[in-house]
Design an enzyme around this catalytic site. Sequence first.
Site, mmCIF file in Angstrom:
data_model
loop_
_atom_site.group_PDB
_atom_site.id
_atom_site.type_symbol
_atom_site.label_atom_id
_atom_site.label_comp_id
_atom_site.label_asym_id
_atom_site.label_seq_id
_atom_site.Cartn_x
_atom_site.Cartn_y
_atom_site.Cartn_z
ATOM 1 N N ASP A 88 0.876 -1.165 0.000
ATOM 2 C CA ASP A 88 0.000 0.000 0.000
ATOM 3 C C ASP A 88 0.922 1.226 0.000
ATOM 4 O OD1 ASP A 88 -2.079 1.793 0.080
ATOM 5 O OD2 ASP A 88 -3.151 0.795 1.706
HETATM 6 C C1 NOJ Z 1 -3.999 4.018 0.057
HETATM 7 C C2 NOJ Z 1 -5.173 3.102 0.099
HETATM 8 O O1 NOJ Z 1 -5.180 2.387 1.308
HETATM 9 C C3 NOJ Z 1 -5.206 2.122 -1.057
HETATM 10 O O2 NOJ Z 1 -6.400 1.404 -1.011
HETATM 11 C C4 NOJ Z 1 -5.059 2.854 -2.348
HETATM 12 O O3 NOJ Z 1 -5.141 1.960 -3.434
HETATM 13 C C5 NOJ Z 1 -3.744 3.608 -2.352
HETATM 14 N N1 NOJ Z 1 -3.754 4.557 -1.238
HETATM 15 C C6 NOJ Z 1 -3.500 4.357 -3.629
HETATM 16 O O4 NOJ Z 1 -4.361 5.430 -3.728
#
Ligand code: NOJ
Length: 867
Positions: free
Chosen positions: A287
């Site tokens: 993430d």
């Molecule tokens: C953080 C989020 O938790 C995740 O779900 C997302 O895909 C990424 N940011 C990218 O935006």
Amino acid sequence: MKLAVGLACLVGSHLAATGSLKSKAKLEKRAWATSEPSYPSPWMNPNAAGWEQAYQWAKDFVSQMTLLEKVNLTTGVGWEGEQCVGQTGAIPRLGLRSLCLHDSPLGIRGTDYNSAFPSGQTTAATWDRTLFYKRGYAMGKEARGKGINVLLGPVAGPLGRMPAGGRNWEGFSPDPVLTGIAMAETVKGIQDAGVIACAKHLIGDEQEHFRQVGDGFDIDESLSSNIDDRTMHELYLWPFADAVRAGVGSVMCAYNQVNNSYSCHNSKLLNGLLKNELGFQGFVMSDWQAQHTGVASAVAGLDMTMPGDTVFNSGLSFWGANLTVAVLNGTLPAYRLDDMAMRIMAAFFKVRGTQDVDLDPINFSFWTLDTYGPIHWGAKEGHQQINFHVDVREDHSRLIREIAAKGTVLLKNEGALPLDKPKFLAVIGEDAGPNHNGPNSCDDRGCVGGTLAMGWGSGTANFPYLVTPDAALQAQAIKDGSRYESVLSNHAMETIRKVVSQDNVTAVVFVNANSGEGYITVDGNRGDRNNLTLWNGGDELIKNVASWCSNTIVVIHSVGPVLLTDWYDHPNITAILWAGLPGQESGNAITDVLYGKVNPAGRSPFTWGATREGYGADVLYDPDDARVPQQNFTEGVFIDYRYFDKHNTRVIYEFGHGLSYTTFEYRNLQIQKHNVSAYIPTTGLTEPAPTFGEHSTNYSDYLYPEGFHRANRYIYPYVNSTDLELASGDPYYGQTADQFLPPNATSSDPQPLLRSSGKNSPGGNPQLYDVLYTVTADITNTGALEGDEVVQLYVSLGGPDDPKVMLRDFARLHIKPGETVKFEGKLTRRDLSTWDVTLQDWVIRDHTKMVFLGKSSRKLVLGALLN
Ligand code: NOJ
């Protein structure tokens, strides 16, 4: 020469299994949950079912790649480096452009001329496999049309342990079977459209508070979700197993720690459970900013770092140049980097179905809707056309309307619905109307105003339009010759009273409750909801209208359950509907249901408890330990209905509940036992780790090329110096791998296969999916209207530690009045097994088992012993 990456990212690696440096001393003092090591990181299996061809194509490609190119593929270019929310480095020599990874699980985030689909949770409420698939396929096509290569969804973490969890709506349901089926169908849909799906967030990512250090919380490390082995298997990992079995190409590890080891360097999770036991062949990406170590995360099973920089816009990376150094100096075995590249390219080829790597260009920029601007947004470089405003919506509005209507749950109906040319329709509440600043006025939908059709955060998309309930109901009323008035306020009580206390009024009150991702706080809610009550005085509004109008219908748009206890049984409240988060066709869909154009058959994908406490587990709002919040999942497998059932607690509407405008009868339960051979645990060894291609050992080959222009804060694979110590900037440089990596972390020897794994079958031992029983029954529509019935198959496994009942299969059947349709459900070996923590495998225990067909988890209509 300036250092390429002046970061001590190769250290801390020895903490892979226990958390990071600062907390280590504390961890030793406490009896905190720990995560056992699992090394080495499994390498791809050329014979994995569904991956064979992709493996060969990937092998051809990866064998031609240089070390720098492999590193470039595994490392994001940095936050705002290119157009998408995440992009890998490109491999121009081999004709591969940078891969675009982009949100979201309900559409395409931050761009234009895309659709805004119903949320995952609303889609789950349809209990319709075909719609799960079609939604995935439509979203995949839209993504492909924009040049996206990896769509960052679907979501099975959060699963929905706590009803107030901010991102539950992005996923499907706290029930692992409903979520698992929705995951599998969505993955297949997205990938059939030629885009890699991403099952996220692995795992235990159940709340927004404390997910990251530095979100304004005074903590040393992110929250640890402490999950025991059985609960991990039977609840949280279950839907990920379904996604892996469906062939998902990528998995995103989470922000939180799991048993006090960060998800993105938790070897038990990534190596042990995901790659070894489930046989996952695709790649694991972090993430955004969830990576905390360099080599440690590489040997623990991470394959791609996103967005590539340690901290947004820092220009520093745990990988990039540091990964190059780590392979060159022998800290990280070359096979591990090769395996990362193989996994990425195999997923890429698998979904494209061709060896051709010539991709359509990315035709949008996430960072702006302006047509022209810098392509390297962070560096403000490369001014050119960056948005081509490509319309990718096709006719998806029809599907969106269908899902939204079919996912609407009729919770209560005292004969008020369906509406038939009401004399006077009065629509009340802000939630029926528009946001006066436009449907997209707040970035990532991080505000309140007007009707609620999606939550907030990265799991959003811009609306191409938003049909409000007010607009659609007014159009219907005009067509019918009804009188129509709306008061789009929750607080203009005197006006509302005057309208709804007239004779012959049918009052429809729209209310909502919102939540989202933790980086945005809305009305004091930091992602997670602060409470389970309606927003903006919704409860007061309902109670007032009901006190003035004897035909009050309530429509709830929400991110999960809200407390209805105070008013749901008010005699003047004649109907209650949950319309979830319906997306762009909101008004049309609710009109379809209210007027019976769609006979409702949505079923609640969660329980509506009478109290917040009734759910047991709750969001941790204050760190119980000052420095590293610990969230112990002590309720085990008992969440949502399983918890309510265990404690025999009152609920308002149970999991699986939903009414229809017609009636159904269940008869003739039959159980057919299949002759299936006994379970054989998997045995044997893997092949030794393969490497693909050679790499030069001449360090000057890895320097920035002469005259190379470096974009500001962009992440590259090159090093600044042939002195690798200088290039890494690592104060601990010189420690050998065995000094700081766990035992076996770099072994390339053949490894024993786990008994619960499938030799060549992603998803675990294939015999877990053997069908042991087929369950059938006759379902008759005994009413006057055509409609759908969702038949739910539950089992009771009978053990003292088992839930009272658990959902195992379901079907949504379309049945005409008087007609009888056969329901057929299946029970697999996994469905009847529990996880044996000693044996480390699934076993069918001896307890007396029961099977039930029901209309909900508490309306079990037919039942029989399972022999
Ligand atoms: C953080 C989020 O938790 C995740 O779900 C997302 O895909 C990424 N940011 C990218 O935006």
